[in-house]
Design a protein around this motif. Structure first.
Motif, PDB file in Angstrom:
ATOM      1  N   THR A  42     -40.140  25.390  32.517  1.00 19.51           N
ATOM      2  CA  THR A  42     -41.080  24.405  32.651  1.00 19.51           C
ATOM      3  C   THR A  42     -41.824  24.045  33.972  1.00 19.51           C
ATOM      4  O   THR A  42     -42.913  23.767  34.027  1.00 19.51           O
ATOM      5  CB  THR A  42     -40.699  23.038  31.737  1.00 19.51           C
ATOM      6  OG1 THR A  42     -40.245  23.560  30.351  1.00 19.51           O
ATOM      7  CG2 THR A  42     -41.679  21.917  31.690  1.00 19.51           C
ATOM      8  N   ALA A  43     -40.863  23.781  34.937  1.00 17.69           N
ATOM      9  CA  ALA A  43     -41.506  23.612  36.309  1.00 17.69           C
ATOM     10  C   ALA A  43     -42.353  24.561  36.763  1.00 17.69           C
ATOM     11  O   ALA A  43     -43.310  24.428  37.312  1.00 17.69           O
ATOM     12  CB  ALA A  43     -40.089  23.079  37.103  1.00 17.69           C
ATOM     13  N   PHE A  44     -41.857  25.903  36.599  1.00 15.03           N
ATOM     14  CA  PHE A  44     -42.768  27.109  36.858  1.00 15.03           C
ATOM     15  C   PHE A  44     -44.053  27.131  36.382  1.00 15.03           C
ATOM     16  O   PHE A  44     -45.043  27.253  36.847  1.00 15.03           O
ATOM     17  CB  PHE A  44     -42.283  28.294  36.695  1.00 15.03           C
ATOM     18  CG  PHE A  44     -42.594  29.631  37.186  1.00 15.03           C
ATOM     19  CD1 PHE A  44     -42.240  29.886  38.356  1.00 15.03           C
ATOM     20  CD2 PHE A  44     -43.651  30.256  36.389  1.00 15.03           C
ATOM     21  CE1 PHE A  44     -42.940  31.129  38.787  1.00 15.03           C
ATOM     22  CE2 PHE A  44     -43.996  31.207  37.108  1.00 15.03           C
ATOM     23  CZ  PHE A  44     -43.878  31.803  38.249  1.00 15.03           C
ATOM     24  N   ASP A  45     -44.256  26.785  34.996  1.00 15.86           N
ATOM     25  CA  ASP A  45     -45.329  26.627  34.337  1.00 15.86           C
ATOM     26  C   ASP A  45     -46.245  25.383  34.722  1.00 15.86           C
ATOM     27  O   ASP A  45     -47.427  25.799  34.919  1.00 15.86           O
ATOM     28  CB  ASP A  45     -44.848  26.341  32.748  1.00 15.86           C
ATOM     29  CG  ASP A  45     -44.359  27.513  32.191  1.00 15.86           C
ATOM     30  OD1 ASP A  45     -44.215  28.711  32.657  1.00 15.86           O
ATOM     31  OD2 ASP A  45     -43.932  27.606  31.058  1.00 15.86           O
ATOM     32  N   CYS A  46     -45.578  24.365  34.885  1.00 21.26           N
ATOM     33  CA  CYS A  46     -46.511  23.374  35.420  1.00 21.26           C
ATOM     34  C   CYS A  46     -47.163  23.468  37.013  1.00 21.26           C
ATOM     35  O   CYS A  46     -48.190  23.268  37.339  1.00 21.26           O
ATOM     36  CB  CYS A  46     -45.784  22.078  35.343  1.00 21.26           C
ATOM     37  SG  CYS A  46     -45.303  21.459  34.071  1.00 21.26           S
ATOM     38  N   GLY A  47     -46.138  24.439  37.777  1.00 20.97           N
ATOM     39  CA  GLY A  47     -46.731  24.595  39.016  1.00 20.97           C
ATOM     40  C   GLY A  47     -47.951  25.641  38.786  1.00 20.97           C
ATOM     41  O   GLY A  47     -48.849  25.436  39.698  1.00 20.97           O
ATOM     42  N   ALA A  48     -47.822  26.435  37.865  1.00 23.91           N
ATOM     43  CA  ALA A  48     -49.062  27.428  37.685  1.00 23.91           C
ATOM     44  C   ALA A  48     -50.266  27.004  37.321  1.00 23.91           C
ATOM     45  O   ALA A  48     -51.428  27.127  37.881  1.00 23.91           O
ATOM     46  CB  ALA A  48     -48.627  28.655  36.754  1.00 23.91           C
ATOM     47  N   VAL A  49     -50.150  25.592  36.262  1.00 25.43           N
ATOM     48  CA  VAL A  49     -51.386  25.386  35.911  1.00 25.43           C
ATOM     49  C   VAL A  49     -51.933  24.287  36.759  1.00 25.43           C
ATOM     50  O   VAL A  49     -53.227  24.237  37.148  1.00 25.43           O
ATOM     51  CB  VAL A  49     -51.149  24.393  34.460  1.00 25.43           C
ATOM     52  CG1 VAL A  49     -50.244  23.135  35.059  1.00 25.43           C
ATOM     53  CG2 VAL A  49     -52.341  24.255  33.812  1.00 25.43           C
ATOM     54  N   THR A  50     -51.093  23.882  37.847  1.00 23.81           N
ATOM     55  CA  THR A  50     -51.724  22.882  39.040  1.00 23.81           C
ATOM     56  C   THR A  50     -52.294  23.820  39.836  1.00 23.81           C
ATOM     57  O   THR A  50     -53.376  23.366  40.633  1.00 23.81           O
ATOM     58  CB  THR A  50     -50.387  22.135  39.729  1.00 23.81           C
ATOM     59  OG1 THR A  50     -49.685  21.234  38.371  1.00 23.81           O
ATOM     60  CG2 THR A  50     -50.855  21.223  40.660  1.00 23.81           C
ATOM     61  N   THR A  51     -51.631  24.860  40.217  1.00 25.57           N
ATOM     62  CA  THR A  51     -52.309  25.924  41.230  1.00 25.57           C
ATOM     63  C   THR A  51     -53.795  26.315  40.507  1.00 25.57           C
ATOM     64  O   THR A  51     -54.870  26.148  41.394  1.00 25.57           O
ATOM     65  CB  THR A  51     -51.584  27.226  41.358  1.00 25.57           C
ATOM     66  OG1 THR A  51     -50.144  26.598  41.988  1.00 25.57           O
ATOM     67  CG2 THR A  51     -52.222  28.242  42.469  1.00 25.57           C
ATOM     68  N   LEU A  52     -53.645  26.632  39.452  1.00 29.31           N
ATOM     69  CA  LEU A  52     -55.165  26.868  38.798  1.00 29.31           C
ATOM     70  C   LEU A  52     -56.069  25.685  38.779  1.00 29.31           C
ATOM     71  O   LEU A  52     -57.187  26.180  38.887  1.00 29.31           O
ATOM     72  CB  LEU A  52     -54.899  27.654  37.404  1.00 29.31           C
ATOM     73  CG  LEU A  52     -56.042  28.550  37.100  1.00 29.31           C
ATOM     74  CD1 LEU A  52     -56.564  29.348  37.854  1.00 29.31           C
ATOM     75  CD2 LEU A  52     -55.597  29.008  35.511  1.00 29.31           C
ATOM     76  N   LEU A  53     -55.599  24.603  38.516  1.00 26.81           N
ATOM     77  CA  LEU A  53     -56.514  23.463  38.507  1.00 26.81           C
ATOM     78  C   LEU A  53     -57.190  23.396  39.859  1.00 26.81           C
ATOM     79  O   LEU A  53     -58.204  23.107  39.947  1.00 26.81           O
ATOM     80  CB  LEU A  53     -55.691  22.251  38.316  1.00 26.81           C
ATOM     81  CG  LEU A  53     -56.029  20.951  38.363  1.00 26.81           C
ATOM     82  CD1 LEU A  53     -57.176  20.569  37.562  1.00 26.81           C
ATOM     83  CD2 LEU A  53     -55.246  19.832  38.016  1.00 26.81           C
TER      84      LEU A  53
END
Length: 225
Positions: free
Chosen positions: A142-153
């Protein structure tokens, strides 16, 4: 913009124009960000996009509590302070920023004001609070996924002319953020992203943080020389 231009050109923006960001543009950026990969398509993220009076209340609440000596109330795990080479990199970018802003080492007031800017979300017109479903709190994915979406954001925002900076100080007083952003109790507050139109005259916005080379960061196994 070409993909390489976005990745190589993007920088963290800590000074913003006093200019609103259209909701439709933010929705466009979020739609791009949400194409980020997630573990088994769980898509654990939520975005609470705050501006205007609610954001001003978060800013004032954050700064009042930190100046009153309230302890850190972050909900997402913080870990130990950086040490060794990681601390060196942290200090290195701080030196770049202080040099750009003309804040001397002995300027305690200037340094304190810089810290408080973080609690004010760098005075950006928009703050995006990233949360995830509390039922997934035990999942490292979950933390990894939220990091990924934030980077793309932040990259999607840059491709549309918007600047961002990923900010932990903005959610250190999580009770204030939860109240004024109306975040449900079944979500964990993870990160904040300040967003707006970059002020090109703000000196810190010109700072480009140093990066290791591929040779330093990567090992190639099984490839022919």
């Amino acid at each position: 913009m070409e993909f390489d231009d976005v990745i190589l050109g993007r920088r963290s923006v800590r000074g913003y124009l006093v200019k609103p960001v259209p909701r439709a543009l933010i929705e466009e950026v979020l739609a791009l960000a949400m194409r980020a990969p997630s573990s088994m398509n769980t898509q654990p993220w939520h975005f609470h996009v705050v501006t205007g009076v609610p954001l001003d209340r978060i800013r004032s609440g954050n700064t009042e509590r930190i100046q009153a000596g309230e302890p850190d109330a972050r909900e997402f795990r913080r870990g130990e302070p950086f040490a060794g080479v990681h601390r060196e990199r942290q200090v290195g970018v701080a030196r770049q920023l202080f040099a750009a802003m003309g804040i001397a080492r002995e300027d305690a007031a200037g340094r304190q004001d810089w810290v408080l800017r973080g609690f004010r979300q760098f005075d950006a017109p928009v703050c995006v609070i990233i949360t995830y479903d509390r039922e997934l709190s035990g999942s490292d994915d979950t933390a990894f996924d939220c990091g990924a979406v934030t980077t793309l954001l932040v990259n999607a925002a840059w491709s549309r002319g918007l600047g961002c900076v990923i900010n932990s100080q903005g959610i250190m007083q999580s009770p204030v953020v939860r109240e004024h952003a109306c975040i449900p109790d079944d979500q964990v507050i993870m990160k904040a992203v300040a967003m707006g139109w970059p002020d090109e005259n703000f000196p810190a916005n010109a700072v480009v943080s140093e990066r290791r080379s591929v040779a330093e960061a990567a090992r190639f196994v099984g490839f022919e020389d």
